[in-house]
Design a protein around this motif. Structure first.
Motif, PDB file in Angstrom:
ATOM      1  N   ARG A  13      18.748  31.085  56.075  1.00  0.00           N
ATOM      2  CA  ARG A  13      18.317  29.840  55.448  1.00  0.00           C
ATOM      3  C   ARG A  13      19.294  29.409  54.358  1.00  0.00           C
ATOM      4  O   ARG A  13      19.667  28.235  54.256  1.00  0.00           O
ATOM      5  N   GLN A  14      19.755  30.365  53.569  1.00  0.00           N
ATOM      6  CA  GLN A  14      20.709  30.064  52.505  1.00  0.00           C
ATOM      7  C   GLN A  14      22.054  29.605  53.079  1.00  0.00           C
ATOM      8  O   GLN A  14      22.676  28.660  52.576  1.00  0.00           O
ATOM      9  N   ILE A  15      22.491  30.266  54.130  1.00  0.00           N
ATOM     10  CA  ILE A  15      23.758  29.881  54.763  1.00  0.00           C
ATOM     11  C   ILE A  15      23.634  28.502  55.396  1.00  0.00           C
ATOM     12  O   ILE A  15      24.545  27.676  55.284  1.00  0.00           O
ATOM     13  N   ASP A  16      22.509  28.229  56.051  1.00  0.00           N
ATOM     14  CA  ASP A  16      22.296  26.901  56.637  1.00  0.00           C
ATOM     15  C   ASP A  16      22.368  25.815  55.567  1.00  0.00           C
ATOM     16  O   ASP A  16      22.942  24.745  55.792  1.00  0.00           O
ATOM     17  N   SER A  17      21.809  26.090  54.398  1.00  0.00           N
ATOM     18  CA  SER A  17      21.862  25.138  53.298  1.00  0.00           C
ATOM     19  C   SER A  17      23.309  24.906  52.851  1.00  0.00           C
ATOM     20  O   SER A  17      23.731  23.762  52.638  1.00  0.00           O
ATOM     21  N   THR A  18      24.061  25.976  52.741  1.00  0.00           N
ATOM     22  CA  THR A  18      25.467  25.865  52.346  1.00  0.00           C
ATOM     23  C   THR A  18      26.269  25.113  53.409  1.00  0.00           C
ATOM     24  O   THR A  18      27.121  24.277  53.082  1.00  0.00           O
ATOM     25  N   LEU A  19      25.978  25.379  54.684  1.00  0.00           N
ATOM     26  CA  LEU A  19      26.654  24.656  55.768  1.00  0.00           C
ATOM     27  C   LEU A  19      26.391  23.160  55.663  1.00  0.00           C
ATOM     28  O   LEU A  19      27.311  22.342  55.817  1.00  0.00           O
TER      29      LEU A  19
END
Length: 70
Positions: A13-19
């Motif tokens: 979820r955190q990586i998706d937000s950063t993406l």
């Protein structure tokens, strides 16, 4: 390192937000009057996107593996 499915899902979820933020950054730089001026920042953002996409794929694989073990 022991990872729970919930830990992996939160990491994803955190990586998706950063993406999402990186993709928006690229759009912003490319929309500028002189996007060539931001070429290095665009290249860096694209490389980071690729690295994060690989990370997401690996996390998803691990989630499936852990889910199959249960």
């Amino acid at each position: 390192m022991d990872k729970s499915i919930s830990d992996l899902m939160e990491a994803k979820r955190q990586i998706d937000s950063t993406l999402h933020k990186l993709r928006e950054t690229i759009k912003t730089f490319e929309a500028k009057e002189n996007p060539d001026r931001y070429k290095s920042q665009i290249t860096l953002a694209k490389r980071r996107i690729k690295a994060f996409e690989i990370s997401v794929d690996l996390i998803e694989r691990e989630i499936r593996t852990l889910g199959a073990d249960n």
